[in-house]
Design a protein around this motif. Structure first.
Motif, PDB file in Angstrom:
ATOM      1  N   LYS A   1       1.011  -1.240  -0.014  1.00 20.19           N
ATOM      2  CA  LYS A   1       0.023  -0.079  -0.121  1.00 20.19           C
ATOM      3  C   LYS A   1       0.886   1.336   0.090  1.00 20.19           C
ATOM      4  CE  LYS A   1      -4.280   0.497   2.100  1.00 20.19           C
ATOM      5  NZ  LYS A   1      -5.229   0.757   3.150  1.00 20.19           N
ATOM      6  N   GLU A   2       2.039   1.430   0.628  1.00 16.03           N
ATOM      7  CA  GLU A   2       2.710   2.410   0.747  1.00 16.03           C
ATOM      8  C   GLU A   2       3.589   2.584  -0.480  1.00 16.03           C
ATOM      9  OE1 GLU A   2       6.928   3.246   3.351  1.00 16.03           O
ATOM     10  OE2 GLU A   2       5.390   2.421   4.381  1.00 16.03           O
ATOM     11  N   LYS A   3       4.013   1.531  -1.175  1.00 11.72           N
ATOM     12  CA  LYS A   3       4.603   1.466  -2.254  1.00 11.72           C
ATOM     13  C   LYS A   3       3.865   2.266  -3.425  1.00 11.72           C
ATOM     14  CE  LYS A   3       7.213  -1.069  -5.702  1.00 11.72           C
ATOM     15  NZ  LYS A   3       7.771  -2.659  -5.972  1.00 11.72           N
ATOM     16  N   LEU A   4       2.559   1.686  -3.475  1.00 18.53           N
ATOM     17  CA  LEU A   4       1.428   2.227  -4.368  1.00 18.53           C
ATOM     18  C   LEU A   4       1.239   3.789  -4.092  1.00 18.53           C
ATOM     19  CD1 LEU A   4      -0.149   1.676  -6.957  1.00 18.53           C
ATOM     20  CD2 LEU A   4      -2.184   0.933  -5.235  1.00 18.53           C
ATOM     21  N   GLN A   5       1.033   4.018  -2.883  1.00 20.73           N
ATOM     22  CA  GLN A   5       0.396   5.656  -2.239  1.00 20.73           C
ATOM     23  C   GLN A   5       1.904   6.261  -2.828  1.00 20.73           C
ATOM     24  OE1 GLN A   5      -0.148   5.175   1.674  1.00 20.73           O
ATOM     25  NE2 GLN A   5      -2.468   4.893   1.378  1.00 20.73           N
ATOM     26  N   ASN A   6       3.167   5.937  -2.717  1.00 17.35           N
ATOM     27  CA  ASN A   6       4.345   6.766  -2.964  1.00 17.35           C
ATOM     28  C   ASN A   6       4.200   6.975  -4.769  1.00 17.35           C
ATOM     29  OD1 ASN A   6       5.349   7.103  -0.498  1.00 17.35           O
ATOM     30  ND2 ASN A   6       6.485   5.177  -0.470  1.00 17.35           N
ATOM     31  N   TRP A   7       3.891   5.742  -5.235  1.00 18.98           N
ATOM     32  CA  TRP A   7       3.914   6.136  -6.941  1.00 18.98           C
ATOM     33  C   TRP A   7       2.900   7.161  -7.211  1.00 18.98           C
ATOM     34  CZ3 TRP A   7       0.286   5.288 -10.408  1.00 18.98           C
ATOM     35  CH2 TRP A   7       0.943   5.410 -11.741  1.00 18.98           C
ATOM     36  N   ILE A   8       1.714   6.784  -6.732  1.00 19.44           N
ATOM     37  CA  ILE A   8       0.700   7.708  -6.862  1.00 19.44           C
ATOM     38  C   ILE A   8       1.066   9.260  -6.600  1.00 19.44           C
ATOM     39  CG2 ILE A   8      -1.773   8.333  -6.305  1.00 19.44           C
ATOM     40  CD1 ILE A   8      -2.596   5.365  -6.171  1.00 19.44           C
ATOM     41  N   ALA A   9       1.704   9.445  -5.490  1.00 23.52           N
ATOM     42  CA  ALA A   9       1.872  10.908  -5.057  1.00 23.52           C
ATOM     43  C   ALA A   9       2.955  11.034  -5.971  1.00 23.52           C
ATOM     44  CB  ALA A   9       2.613  10.934  -3.603  1.00 23.52           C
ATOM     45  N   ASN A  10       4.048  10.671  -6.607  1.00 22.86           N
ATOM     46  CA  ASN A  10       5.035  10.936  -7.431  1.00 22.86           C
ATOM     47  C   ASN A  10       4.485  11.076  -8.972  1.00 22.86           C
ATOM     48  OD1 ASN A  10       7.342  10.943  -5.465  1.00 22.86           O
ATOM     49  ND2 ASN A  10       7.619   8.690  -5.991  1.00 22.86           N
ATOM     50  N   PHE A  11       3.624  10.229  -9.235  1.00 22.35           N
ATOM     51  CA  PHE A  11       2.863  10.400 -10.560  1.00 22.35           C
ATOM     52  C   PHE A  11       1.933  11.934 -10.577  1.00 22.35           C
ATOM     53  CE2 PHE A  11      -0.684   9.856 -13.480  1.00 22.35           C
ATOM     54  CZ  PHE A  11       0.204   9.265 -14.678  1.00 22.35           C
ATOM     55  N   ASN A  12       1.402  12.168  -9.772  1.00 17.35           N
ATOM     56  CA  ASN A  12       0.542  13.503  -9.732  1.00 17.35           C
ATOM     57  C   ASN A  12       1.219  14.481  -9.418  1.00 17.35           C
ATOM     58  OD1 ASN A  12      -2.064  12.069 -10.019  1.00 17.35           O
ATOM     59  ND2 ASN A  12      -2.239  11.367  -7.645  1.00 17.35           N
ATOM     60  N   SER A  13       2.465  14.697  -8.763  1.00 12.80           N
ATOM     61  CA  SER A  13       3.342  15.832  -8.939  1.00 12.80           C
ATOM     62  C   SER A  13       4.118  16.274 -10.049  1.00 12.80           C
ATOM     63  CB  SER A  13       4.232  15.793  -7.526  1.00 12.80           C
ATOM     64  OG  SER A  13       5.131  14.597  -7.586  1.00 12.80           O
TER      65      SER A  13
END
Length: 99
Positions: free
Chosen positions: A87-99
Motif C-alpha cells: 500500500k505504501e509503495k503504491l501511495q508513493n507511486w501515486i504521489a510521485n505520479f500526480n506531482s
C-alpha cells in the motif's frame, strides 16, 4: 476527495466503507491502465533502438511491464509484498505520479 473526484461533502458523508474501498480500487485500476499505456509507449521506444550486444534488452513486453502481476497486487491476489508495504509503495507511486 483528490483521488475519488468527489467535491460534495454530503456525498462524502453518505459514502460507506465498502463503497470507499471499491472506489479506491477502481482508481488504482485506472492508474494501472495509465501506467500500462506509459510503459507501452516506452516499450515501443525501447524496441525502436535499444539493444545489448545487438539484441533487444527486453525480448517481450511482459518482461518490461507485467500488467497481470500489477493487477493481481491491486486486487489482493498477489501476496509477494506485505499489505502495508504494498500500500505504501503504491501511495508513493501515486504521489510521485500526480506531482
Amino acid at each position: 476527495m483528490r483521488y475519488l473526484n468527489i467535491e460534495d461533502f454530503n456525498e462524502i458523508d453518505r459514502l460507506t466503507i465498502p463503497e470507499y474501498e471499491l472506489r479506491i480500487k477502481a482508481y488504482q485500476l485506472k492508474s494501472l491502465d495509465m501506467q500500462y499505456n506509459i510503459h507501452l509507449q516506452a516499450w515501443a521506444t525501447v524496441m525502436a533502438g535499444q539493444t545489448r550486444k545487438g539484441k533487444p534488452v527486453y525480448r517481450t513486453f511482459d518482461k518490461f511491464f507485467n500488467y497481470q502481476k500489477a493487477e493481481k497486487r491491486i486486487l489482493g491476489r498477489d501476496h509477494s509484498l506485505p499489505k502495508n508495504q504494498e500500500k505504501e509503495k503504491l501511495q508513493n507511486w501515486i504521489a510521485n505520479f500526480n506531482s
